[in-house]
Design a protein around this motif. Sequence first.
Motif, mmCIF file in Angstrom:
data_model
loop_
_atom_site.group_PDB
_atom_site.id
_atom_site.type_symbol
_atom_site.label_atom_id
_atom_site.label_comp_id
_atom_site.label_asym_id
_atom_site.label_seq_id
_atom_site.Cartn_x
_atom_site.Cartn_y
_atom_site.Cartn_z
ATOM 1 N N ASP A 289 36.633 36.417 44.949
ATOM 2 C CA ASP A 289 36.629 36.177 46.396
ATOM 3 C C ASP A 289 38.054 36.113 46.944
ATOM 4 N N LYS A 290 38.928 35.450 46.204
ATOM 5 C CA LYS A 290 40.330 35.352 46.616
ATOM 6 C C LYS A 290 40.954 36.742 46.700
ATOM 7 N N ALA A 291 40.735 37.573 45.674
ATOM 8 C CA ALA A 291 41.310 38.923 45.651
ATOM 9 C C ALA A 291 40.741 39.790 46.776
ATOM 10 N N MET A 292 39.445 39.650 47.053
ATOM 11 C CA MET A 292 38.813 40.426 48.128
ATOM 12 C C MET A 292 39.426 40.087 49.482
ATOM 13 N N MET A 293 39.527 38.794 49.769
ATOM 14 C CA MET A 293 40.033 38.379 51.076
ATOM 15 C C MET A 293 41.514 38.696 51.221
ATOM 16 N N GLU A 294 42.274 38.518 50.145
ATOM 17 C CA GLU A 294 43.704 38.857 50.193
ATOM 18 C C GLU A 294 43.887 40.349 50.458
ATOM 19 N N LEU A 295 43.095 41.193 49.781
ATOM 20 C CA LEU A 295 43.224 42.640 49.953
ATOM 21 C C LEU A 295 42.799 43.063 51.359
ATOM 22 N N LEU A 296 41.755 42.432 51.867
ATOM 23 C CA LEU A 296 41.281 42.767 53.214
ATOM 24 C C LEU A 296 42.339 42.431 54.262
ATOM 25 N N TYR A 297 42.935 41.251 54.135
ATOM 26 C CA TYR A 297 43.962 40.846 55.099
ATOM 27 C C TYR A 297 45.272 41.611 54.889
ATOM 28 N N ILE B 168 47.140 52.808 51.570
ATOM 29 C CA ILE B 168 47.596 51.615 52.288
ATOM 30 C C ILE B 168 48.352 50.714 51.306
ATOM 31 N N PRO B 169 49.569 50.329 51.649
ATOM 32 C CA PRO B 169 50.334 49.432 50.766
ATOM 33 C C PRO B 169 49.866 47.992 50.887
ATOM 34 N N PHE B 170 50.166 47.178 49.889
ATOM 35 C CA PHE B 170 49.939 45.738 49.998
ATOM 36 C C PHE B 170 51.109 45.006 49.343
ATOM 37 N N GLY B 171 51.283 43.741 49.729
ATOM 38 C CA GLY B 171 52.433 42.965 49.287
ATOM 39 C C GLY B 171 52.204 42.190 48.000
ATOM 40 N N ASN B 172 53.209 41.388 47.628
ATOM 41 C CA ASN B 172 53.195 40.670 46.353
ATOM 42 C C ASN B 172 52.102 39.605 46.265
ATOM 43 N N THR B 173 51.812 38.935 47.377
ATOM 44 C CA THR B 173 50.774 37.896 47.344
ATOM 45 C C THR B 173 49.424 38.500 46.979
ATOM 46 N N CYS B 174 49.103 39.614 47.601
ATOM 47 C CA CYS B 174 47.854 40.315 47.301
ATOM 48 C C CYS B 174 47.883 40.861 45.871
ATOM 49 N N LYS B 175 49.016 41.394 45.475
ATOM 50 C CA LYS B 175 49.169 41.952 44.122
ATOM 51 C C LYS B 175 48.900 40.895 43.061
ATOM 52 N N GLU B 176 49.421 39.690 43.271
ATOM 53 C CA GLU B 176 49.221 38.607 42.308
ATOM 54 C C GLU B 176 47.752 38.204 42.223
ATOM 55 N N ALA B 177 47.071 38.166 43.377
ATOM 56 C CA ALA B 177 45.651 37.801 43.400
ATOM 57 C C ALA B 177 44.811 38.855 42.683
ATOM 58 N N LEU B 178 45.109 40.128 42.913
ATOM 59 C CA LEU B 178 44.390 41.218 42.252
ATOM 60 C C LEU B 178 44.646 41.211 40.753
ATOM 61 N N ASP B 179 45.901 41.010 40.367
ATOM 62 C CA ASP B 179 46.270 41.011 38.954
ATOM 63 C C ASP B 179 45.548 39.894 38.208
ATOM 64 N N GLN B 180 45.527 38.697 38.779
ATOM 65 C CA GLN B 180 44.856 37.573 38.131
ATOM 66 C C GLN B 180 43.353 37.817 38.023
ATOM 67 N N TYR B 181 42.768 38.369 39.083
ATOM 68 C CA TYR B 181 41.327 38.665 39.065
ATOM 69 C C TYR B 181 40.992 39.697 37.992
ATOM 70 N N LEU B 182 41.788 40.761 37.905
ATOM 71 C CA LEU B 182 41.509 41.816 36.929
ATOM 72 C C LEU B 182 41.696 41.317 35.496
ATOM 73 N N ARG B 183 42.635 40.416 35.294
ATOM 74 C CA ARG B 183 42.903 39.899 33.948
ATOM 75 C C ARG B 183 41.898 38.832 33.535
ATOM 76 N N GLU B 184 41.531 37.948 34.481
ATOM 77 C CA GLU B 184 40.774 36.757 34.114
ATOM 78 C C GLU B 184 39.353 36.687 34.677
ATOM 79 N N GLY B 185 39.062 37.474 35.721
ATOM 80 C CA GLY B 185 37.783 37.309 36.396
ATOM 81 C C GLY B 185 36.794 38.448 36.290
ATOM 82 N N ARG B 186 37.271 39.662 36.426
ATOM 83 C CA ARG B 186 36.339 40.783 36.558
ATOM 84 C C ARG B 186 35.484 40.982 35.312
ATOM 85 N N GLY B 187 36.041 40.741 34.141
ATOM 86 C CA GLY B 187 35.286 40.928 32.907
ATOM 87 C C GLY B 187 34.109 39.991 32.744
ATOM 88 N N GLU B 188 34.035 38.962 33.588
ATOM 89 C CA GLU B 188 32.937 37.997 33.511
ATOM 90 C C GLU B 188 31.683 38.458 34.250
#
Length: 294
Positions: free
Chosen positions: A133-141, A176-196
Amino acid sequence: MKSVIREFIIYLHNIKQTSKNTEISYERDLNKMEAYLEKRGVEDPARATATDLNGYLNYLRENQFAASTISRSVASMRSFYQFLFKMHRIESDPSENLRPPKVEKKAPEILTVEEVDLLLRQPCLRTAKGLRDKAMMELLYATGMRVSELIHLEVSDVNLKLGYVDCSDGAKERIIPFGNTCKEALDQYLREGRGEFPGEPESGILFPNCSGKVMSRQGFWKVLKRYAAEAGITADITPHTLRHSFAAHMLQNGADIKSLQEMLGHSDISSTQMYLNLNENRIRDVYMKAHPRR
């Protein structure tokens, strides 16, 4: 009649290259029209008269459908009958004199920067769902993409290294580019969340629902509403709110209108200028409240 409507939708997709959202809306509107006509014995759309179509519009008004819904129905009907006329299925266009009701345009709901920050801090990052959810909202904004585009993203559409997303509305693609805050949220989600989530790693869906399928717009809306309530935000938030807020905040911070148009995927710049008008109104309000000689 359904086969003719389906033929029209295929024509829109292949020849007019309309977006998936437009095709879904037109097909839904025309199916409603079809149901109305069939109840009145009109099974062939080529035999519908102007009186039949006006009767359908009166039915929508009597049942208190919103002016925006009726206006969209008129657009769907006119486009459909223009297609039939062009294909020589009818000798005259019964929708030619249909007139949509006047639709009062409401200013979109815009969150403040502080409200967005509060909203994006709500998901619990100790759970896979919270990370998603965090990664989705960060990417949308961060990108201002449409919710329909967000929920259909695949993992391969995101380039974390270069910080951009390859976004498509079904007809056009844009980067569309995105910044570091969004990048960090996506990276954490892909590493720790999506596989669940079920279906991973076989599925390419970036943000699956709890069943491993593509999340619906309504599903995301519920997610957003819950976090807004938890944040104490009283604004009437919809799936488009973060897109609107992205656009308004970009302009407030100096983005040029042409670049914003490209990021939002607007074919007509007048759609983007709506946010410019919102920004001008905000500046006027600030002036009237703050200037000593107002």
